[in-house]
Design a protein around this motif. Structure first.
Motif, PDB file in Angstrom:
ATOM      1  N   GLN A 209       6.335  14.160  -2.057  1.00 47.95           N
ATOM      2  CA  GLN A 209       6.632  13.135  -1.061  1.00 47.95           C
ATOM      3  C   GLN A 209       6.354  13.662   0.345  1.00 47.95           C
ATOM      4  OE1 GLN A 209       7.038  10.216  -2.161  1.00 47.95           O
ATOM      5  NE2 GLN A 209       8.699   9.943  -3.635  1.00 47.95           N
ATOM      6  N   TYR A 210       6.631  14.938   0.566  1.00 46.62           N
ATOM      7  CA  TYR A 210       6.298  15.544   1.851  1.00 46.62           C
ATOM      8  C   TYR A 210       4.777  15.571   2.037  1.00 46.62           C
ATOM      9  CZ  TYR A 210       6.041  19.081   5.570  1.00 46.62           C
ATOM     10  OH  TYR A 210       5.773  19.748   6.750  1.00 46.62           O
ATOM     11  N   MET A 211       4.058  15.897   0.995  1.00 47.47           N
ATOM     12  CA  MET A 211       2.604  15.969   1.075  1.00 47.47           C
ATOM     13  C   MET A 211       1.994  14.636   1.492  1.00 47.47           C
ATOM     14  SD  MET A 211      -0.187  17.060  -1.867  1.00 47.47           S
ATOM     15  CE  MET A 211      -0.111  15.511  -2.787  1.00 47.47           C
ATOM     16  N   SER A 255       3.945   5.334   2.694  1.00 43.97           N
ATOM     17  CA  SER A 255       3.633   6.732   2.984  1.00 43.97           C
ATOM     18  C   SER A 255       2.615   6.850   4.117  1.00 43.97           C
ATOM     19  CB  SER A 255       3.086   7.416   1.733  1.00 43.97           C
ATOM     20  OG  SER A 255       1.797   6.907   1.404  1.00 43.97           O
ATOM     21  N   GLY A 256       2.606   8.036   4.725  1.00 45.99           N
ATOM     22  CA  GLY A 256       1.617   8.311   5.752  1.00 45.99           C
ATOM     23  C   GLY A 256       0.215   8.397   5.194  1.00 45.99           C
ATOM     24  N   LEU A 257       0.078   8.795   3.926  1.00 49.36           N
ATOM     25  CA  LEU A 257      -1.234   8.837   3.294  1.00 49.36           C
ATOM     26  C   LEU A 257      -1.869   7.455   3.288  1.00 49.36           C
ATOM     27  CD1 LEU A 257      -3.061  10.852   1.395  1.00 49.36           C
ATOM     28  CD2 LEU A 257      -2.190   9.360  -0.413  1.00 49.36           C
ATOM     29  N   VAL A 258      -1.074   6.433   2.959  1.00 48.98           N
ATOM     30  CA  VAL A 258      -1.578   5.062   2.905  1.00 48.98           C
ATOM     31  C   VAL A 258      -1.655   4.451   4.308  1.00 48.98           C
ATOM     32  CG1 VAL A 258      -1.134   2.738   1.999  1.00 48.98           C
ATOM     33  CG2 VAL A 258      -0.721   4.741   0.557  1.00 48.98           C
ATOM     34  N   SER A 259      -0.585   4.624   5.096  1.00 51.58           N
ATOM     35  CA  SER A 259      -0.512   4.085   6.464  1.00 51.58           C
ATOM     36  C   SER A 259      -0.751   2.585   6.502  1.00 51.58           C
ATOM     37  CB  SER A 259      -1.502   4.805   7.394  1.00 51.58           C
ATOM     38  OG  SER A 259      -1.083   6.122   7.653  1.00 51.58           O
ATOM     39  N   ALA A 260      -0.065   1.852   5.630  1.00 54.12           N
ATOM     40  CA  ALA A 260      -0.156   0.388   5.641  1.00 54.12           C
ATOM     41  C   ALA A 260       0.376  -0.142   6.977  1.00 54.12           C
ATOM     42  CB  ALA A 260       0.649  -0.193   4.489  1.00 54.12           C
ATOM     43  N   PRO A 261      -0.181  -1.226   7.490  1.00 56.20           N
ATOM     44  CA  PRO A 261       0.217  -1.709   8.824  1.00 56.20           C
ATOM     45  C   PRO A 261       1.663  -2.154   8.910  1.00 56.20           C
ATOM     46  CG  PRO A 261      -1.232  -3.289   7.713  1.00 56.20           C
ATOM     47  CD  PRO A 261      -1.249  -2.044   6.901  1.00 56.20           C
ATOM     48  N   TYR A 262       2.273  -2.507   7.783  1.00 55.23           N
ATOM     49  CA  TYR A 262       3.658  -2.957   7.794  1.00 55.23           C
ATOM     50  C   TYR A 262       4.645  -1.820   7.554  1.00 55.23           C
ATOM     51  CZ  TYR A 262       2.643  -2.873   2.771  1.00 55.23           C
ATOM     52  OH  TYR A 262       2.253  -2.473   1.518  1.00 55.23           O
ATOM     53  N   ALA A 263       4.158  -0.620   7.265  1.00 51.81           N
ATOM     54  CA  ALA A 263       5.043   0.486   6.899  1.00 51.81           C
ATOM     55  C   ALA A 263       5.797   1.008   8.115  1.00 51.81           C
ATOM     56  CB  ALA A 263       4.245   1.611   6.256  1.00 51.81           C
ATOM     57  N   GLU A 264       7.097   1.191   7.947  1.00 51.69           N
ATOM     58  CA  GLU A 264       7.941   1.743   8.997  1.00 51.69           C
ATOM     59  C   GLU A 264       8.837   2.828   8.401  1.00 51.69           C
ATOM     60  OE1 GLU A 264      10.161  -1.520  10.516  1.00 51.69           O
ATOM     61  OE2 GLU A 264       8.490  -2.338  11.684  1.00 51.69           O
ATOM     62  N   PRO A 265       9.084   3.900   9.147  1.00 53.16           N
ATOM     63  CA  PRO A 265       9.990   4.937   8.628  1.00 53.16           C
ATOM     64  C   PRO A 265      11.431   4.457   8.670  1.00 53.16           C
ATOM     65  CG  PRO A 265       9.283   5.476  10.856  1.00 53.16           C
ATOM     66  CD  PRO A 265       8.514   4.252  10.445  1.00 53.16           C
ATOM     67  N   SER A 272       9.107   8.110  14.464  1.00 53.82           N
ATOM     68  CA  SER A 272       8.421   6.968  15.060  1.00 53.82           C
ATOM     69  C   SER A 272       7.207   6.498  14.273  1.00 53.82           C
ATOM     70  CB  SER A 272       7.991   7.308  16.495  1.00 53.82           C
ATOM     71  OG  SER A 272       7.088   8.403  16.491  1.00 53.82           O
ATOM     72  N   ASN A 273       6.686   7.352  13.367  1.00 56.37           N
ATOM     73  CA  ASN A 273       5.447   7.023  12.676  1.00 56.37           C
ATOM     74  C   ASN A 273       5.529   7.516  11.235  1.00 56.37           C
ATOM     75  OD1 ASN A 273       2.613   7.344  11.724  1.00 56.37           O
ATOM     76  ND2 ASN A 273       2.106   6.686  13.807  1.00 56.37           N
ATOM     77  N   VAL A 274       5.059   6.706  10.285  1.00 56.04           N
ATOM     78  CA  VAL A 274       5.144   7.111   8.873  1.00 56.04           C
ATOM     79  C   VAL A 274       4.261   8.308   8.554  1.00 56.04           C
ATOM     80  CG1 VAL A 274       5.819   4.832   8.002  1.00 56.04           C
ATOM     81  CG2 VAL A 274       3.374   5.415   8.187  1.00 56.04           C
ATOM     82  N   ARG A 275       3.325   8.627   9.439  1.00 55.37           N
ATOM     83  CA  ARG A 275       2.478   9.790   9.193  1.00 55.37           C
ATOM     84  C   ARG A 275       3.180  11.105   9.531  1.00 55.37           C
ATOM     85  NH1 ARG A 275      -2.706   9.532   8.335  1.00 55.37           N
ATOM     86  NH2 ARG A 275      -3.218  11.281   9.720  1.00 55.37           N
ATOM     87  N   THR A 276       4.373  11.015  10.133  1.00 57.44           N
ATOM     88  CA  THR A 276       5.149  12.211  10.444  1.00 57.44           C
ATOM     89  C   THR A 276       5.858  12.696   9.185  1.00 57.44           C
ATOM     90  OG1 THR A 276       5.502  11.459  12.728  1.00 57.44           O
ATOM     91  CG2 THR A 276       6.988  13.168  11.876  1.00 57.44           C
ATOM     92  N   ARG A 277       5.603  13.916   8.796  1.00 56.90           N
ATOM     93  CA  ARG A 277       6.220  14.452   7.591  1.00 56.90           C
ATOM     94  C   ARG A 277       7.633  14.957   7.873  1.00 56.90           C
ATOM     95  NH1 ARG A 277       0.688  16.299   6.713  1.00 56.90           N
ATOM     96  NH2 ARG A 277      -0.067  15.528   4.690  1.00 56.90           N
TER      97      ARG A 277
END
Length: 348
Positions: A209-211, A255-265, A272-277
């Motif tokens: 999940q971290y990856m 996940s940050g891997l996908v980065s879907a436009p609706y994704a929120e942490p 602030s961003n789903v790409r942040t691990r």
């Protein structure tokens, strides 16, 4: 030094694997999931009802190929966020068959999750392919994971002679089949403590999940009114097992891997961003996390090959996710990096 670290951890991983739940009598993979080759399907139904009604909608599913295979099925929308019309105009679906077919590609299947394209825009095909890739990445780490099958799907509305839309989707193995394939059983319970979980398997899940930069999951409990657990399903040595449980993750669109436009942490994590691990492993599993880091390092070329095998990713998408995966390997590249990026952030 780095090679010595990796080999030491691989040895530790081998030791820890012995402590994981032992497979009793593993079953063969069901025909639908014996291959990663994409398949071609057509679904004919009342598309408006199938995608908007809470009730099951009759449909016909046809698998194309050398031997045409047709099944009468029912479709029901599923999911939470992707059932919202402001997020997805085409929600994920559940395929229900009246009985388990005794032959053909769907032999042994009774209910199958179908992940759909969400929106018709081309960009949403990229998000779907990346979520499919996430499942395949975890398959490359452990068989204690959900198998998936990519499909090009033609959706026909009623008696139309031309498809209303043709898009990629993918099918997800049922939890019972995944458990039986590993010689284990689905466990329907909730409210686990870390001590009830297989430390080695849980460390693999948390590192995975971290990856992929996913924060939308939990291995202990789920949302109110739901069985355990949030976007993971436990399997164990028996249906009522209460120890050495193996969590199997699913649903990676946030996940940050996908980065879907609706994704929120999650708001509580103040990210602030789903790409942040953010590492969310348990401190009590730190030794197993070190072992998992060695496993992932050893599997790097295999994981990169999985990404390279995903069809129809654009060059831009492939470049982005390859770089994102590379940042993960930097984070686990040495003992000090594992300590700083993972172990120092563990959950007590």
């Amino acid at each position: 030094m780095r090679n010595g670290f990796a080999w030491a951890l691989l040895a530790w991983a081998a030791i820890m694997a012995v402590t994981s739940p032992a497979a009793a009598q593993p079953r063969e993979v069901t025909p639908l999931f014996t291959s990663n080759e994409p398949i071609r399907l057509s679904i004919r139904t009342d598309l408006r009802q199938a995608t908007r009604s809470d009730d099951a909608t009759p449909a016909t599913l046809t698998i194309e190929g050398a031997a045409l295979e047709t099944h009468q099925i029912e479709l029901t929308p599923r999911g939470v966020s992707r059932r919202r019309r402001d997020i997805c105009t085409f929600p994920p679906l559940r395929i229900n068959l009246p009985a388990r077919p005794e032959a053909g590609l769907l032999q042994g299947q009774r209910r199958i999750k179908l992940v759909t394209h969400c929106q018709e825009r081309a960009s949403h095909q990229q998000y779907l392919l990346l979520e499919y890739a996430a499942y395949r990445l975890y398959n490359a780490i452990t068989p204690r994971s959900f198998n998936v099958r990519l499909a090009q799907i033609d959706y026909y509305d009623g008696d139309a002679t031309e498809p209303d839309v043709s898009r990629y989707g993918f099918l997800i193995e049922d939890v019972d089949d995944a458990a039986e394939r590993n010689g284990l059983f689905e466990v329907e319970a909730s409210g686990f403590s870390p001590s009830q979980l297989s430390a080695a398997d849980t460390a693999r899940v948390t590192l995975f999940q971290y990856m992929i930069g996913n924060l939308d999951w939990a291995v202990e409990a789920g949302p109110a009114g739901e069985d355990c657990c949030h976007n993971t399903r436990p399997i164990g040595a028996s249906g009522d097992a209460a120890s050495n449980l193996v969590p199997m993750p699913y649903d990676f669109d946030f996940s940050g891997l996908v980065s879907a436009p609706y994704a929120e942490p999650p708001a509580q994590l103040r990210v602030s961003n789903v790409r942040t691990r953010v590492f969310r492993g348990f401190c009590s599993h730190n030794n197993e996390t070190r072992a998992a880091a060695a496993e992932f390092l050893a599997a790097r070329s295999r994981l990169e090959a999985v990404l390279a095998s995903i069809p129809d990713l654009t060059d831009r998408t492939r470049s982005r996710v390859t770089a994102y995966l590379g940042e993960f390997f930097d984070d686990i590249s040495a003992p000090a990096a594992v300590q700083e990026n993972l172990l120092d952030e563990c959950l007590a």
